[in-house]
Each structure stands twice: as structure tokens, then as C-alpha cells.
Design a protein around this motif. Structure first.
Motif, PDB file in Angstrom:
ATOM      1  N   SER A  75     -19.068 -25.776 -22.879  1.00 48.34           N
ATOM      2  CA  SER A  75     -18.218 -24.582 -22.844  1.00 48.34           C
ATOM      3  C   SER A  75     -17.139 -24.528 -23.928  1.00 48.34           C
ATOM      4  CB  SER A  75     -17.591 -24.410 -21.461  1.00 48.34           C
ATOM      5  OG  SER A  75     -16.697 -25.449 -21.153  1.00 48.34           O
ATOM      6  N   SER A  78     -18.325 -22.246 -27.014  1.00 45.90           N
ATOM      7  CA  SER A  78     -18.732 -20.847 -26.942  1.00 45.90           C
ATOM      8  C   SER A  78     -18.067 -20.161 -25.763  1.00 45.90           C
ATOM      9  CB  SER A  78     -20.254 -20.733 -26.802  1.00 45.90           C
ATOM     10  OG  SER A  78     -20.635 -19.420 -26.457  1.00 45.90           O
ATOM     11  N   LYS A  79     -17.428 -19.044 -26.040  1.00 44.42           N
ATOM     12  CA  LYS A  79     -16.776 -18.270 -24.984  1.00 44.42           C
ATOM     13  C   LYS A  79     -17.806 -17.724 -23.996  1.00 44.42           C
ATOM     14  CE  LYS A  79     -13.320 -14.730 -24.346  1.00 44.42           C
ATOM     15  NZ  LYS A  79     -11.991 -14.468 -24.797  1.00 44.42           N
ATOM     16  N   LYS A  80     -18.964 -17.295 -24.477  1.00 42.89           N
ATOM     17  CA  LYS A  80     -20.010 -16.757 -23.598  1.00 42.89           C
ATOM     18  C   LYS A  80     -20.594 -17.852 -22.707  1.00 42.89           C
ATOM     19  CE  LYS A  80     -21.400 -12.884 -26.478  1.00 42.89           C
ATOM     20  NZ  LYS A  80     -22.462 -12.246 -27.254  1.00 42.89           N
ATOM     21  N   PHE A  83     -18.048 -18.705 -20.057  1.00 36.58           N
ATOM     22  CA  PHE A  83     -18.045 -17.673 -19.030  1.00 36.58           C
ATOM     23  C   PHE A  83     -19.208 -17.881 -18.057  1.00 36.58           C
ATOM     24  CE2 PHE A  83     -19.618 -13.572 -17.489  1.00 36.58           C
ATOM     25  CZ  PHE A  83     -18.501 -13.116 -16.804  1.00 36.58           C
ATOM     26  N   MET A  84     -20.406 -18.116 -18.590  1.00 34.47           N
ATOM     27  CA  MET A  84     -21.578 -18.313 -17.732  1.00 34.47           C
ATOM     28  C   MET A  84     -21.438 -19.583 -16.885  1.00 34.47           C
ATOM     29  SD  MET A  84     -23.535 -15.785 -17.835  1.00 34.47           S
ATOM     30  CE  MET A  84     -24.722 -16.552 -16.761  1.00 34.47           C
ATOM     31  N   HIS A 137     -12.267 -17.183 -19.863  1.00 41.00           N
ATOM     32  CA  HIS A 137     -13.273 -16.718 -20.823  1.00 41.00           C
ATOM     33  C   HIS A 137     -13.869 -15.376 -20.425  1.00 41.00           C
ATOM     34  CE1 HIS A 137     -12.902 -21.038 -21.494  1.00 41.00           C
ATOM     35  NE2 HIS A 137     -13.072 -20.711 -22.752  1.00 41.00           N
ATOM     36  N   TRP A 138     -13.147 -14.642 -19.581  1.00 41.92           N
ATOM     37  CA  TRP A 138     -13.605 -13.325 -19.144  1.00 41.92           C
ATOM     38  C   TRP A 138     -13.735 -12.413 -20.361  1.00 41.92           C
ATOM     39  CZ3 TRP A 138     -14.954 -12.336 -14.187  1.00 41.92           C
ATOM     40  CH2 TRP A 138     -15.259 -11.015 -13.867  1.00 41.92           C
ATOM     41  N   PRO A 139     -14.864 -11.722 -20.485  1.00 43.46           N
ATOM     42  CA  PRO A 139     -15.037 -10.850 -21.657  1.00 43.46           C
ATOM     43  C   PRO A 139     -13.968  -9.757 -21.686  1.00 43.46           C
ATOM     44  CG  PRO A 139     -17.100 -11.072 -20.431  1.00 43.46           C
ATOM     45  CD  PRO A 139     -16.027 -11.710 -19.606  1.00 43.46           C
TER      46      PRO A 139
END
Length: 146
Positions: A75, A78-80, A83-84, A137-139
Motif C-alpha cells: 500500500s 500506490s494510493k489505489k 484504498f483497496m 487513501h479515499w479517492p
């Protein structure tokens, strides 16, 4: 490195270790049978035994835990992915905490003190860590320009 960040990273490492270790253990008959009672009384998970054996259900849960551990482990890159990982971890630990409400006999009185299967209570901390990763990391909403 800021102190808050160090504490968060240690917390995430702890969750990764727990998910990876327990996820791998789910592939053993001992663990598959150990979680059977919890899963079969869960309103969220009991349906799984209608489509798979005790071991197959345990394997699926283990795969989910291992994937989540992997996402949380990488994690920082990558922010994505963060988040996942945070989202999947939140789902896992919210689900396991419902076992405290759905499993008959999970609470007992020992020497006049109410006790439970304490291994489930660790999931409160893990839930908090995964929620922190998820929310950090919320979009962000993308601005729409005309």
C-alpha cells in the motif's frame, strides 16, 4: 518520518502479518473446522456452505485474507492499492466482529466475569487500522471544469 506515520506503518505491518499467517492457516483442516461454527452461524457467510465444502470455504476465506495482506503490504506504493487493501481489510474485520453477535455461546461467564473468544477481539484494532488506511487513501472528487 513522523511519529504518527511510524505508528500507522507498524500497525499495518501487524495486520499484514496476522492476515497472511491466518490466511495460510485457513488451508489446513484444523483451521477449516475451527472456523466452521463461526461461519455457519454468520448471517453474512453461512450461505457459503451451500456452495462449498468446509475446506473449500476456508480456502476461499484464506485467499481473500492473503490478497488483502498483499495489498496492505504494498500500500505505501500506490494510493489505489492502499484504498483497496483498506477496503478489503475493513470488510474482513467488520465481518469477523459480527461473529460476536451471531455465534451462540460465544460469551460465557468465568468466575463472574463475562468472557468471549478473545482472538476475535483483536479484530477491533485491525478494523481501526484498515479503516485508517481506507480513509487516508479515499479517492478525492475530481473537479469538473467547463
Amino acid at each position: 518520518m513522523m511519529r504518527k506515520q511510524l505508528g500507522s506503518e507498524i500497525g499495518v505491518c501487524g495486520v499484514v502479518l496476522i492476515l497472511l499467517w491466518i490466511g495460510i492457516f485457513k488451508f489446513t483442516p484444523v483451521e477449516a473446522h475451527a472456523i466452521q461454527r463461526l461461519v455457519e452461524y454468520s448471517p453474512l457467510m453461512s450461505w457459503m456452505y451451500k456452495v462449498g465444502s468446509v475446506q473449500a470455504v476456508s480456502n476461499v476465506i484464506g485467499i481473500f485474507e492473503i490478497i488483502t495482506a498483499f495489498l496492505l503490504a504494498i500500500s505505501p506504493f500506490s494510493k489505489k492499492i492502499a484504498f483497496m487493501g483498506g477496503l478489503l481489510g475493513t470488510v474482513i474485520f467488520l465481518t469477523t466482529l459480527t461473529f460476536l453477535l451471531s455465534t451462540p455461546g460465544v460469551f460465557r461467564i468465568v468466575d463472574n466475569v463475562p468472557v468471549t473468544d478473545f482472538f476475535i477481539l483483536k479484530d477491533i484494532m485491525a478494523l481501526g487500522i484498515c479503516l485508517q488506511v481506507l480513509l487516508d487513501h479515499w479517492p478525492e472528487k475530481r473537479k469538473i471544469t467547463a
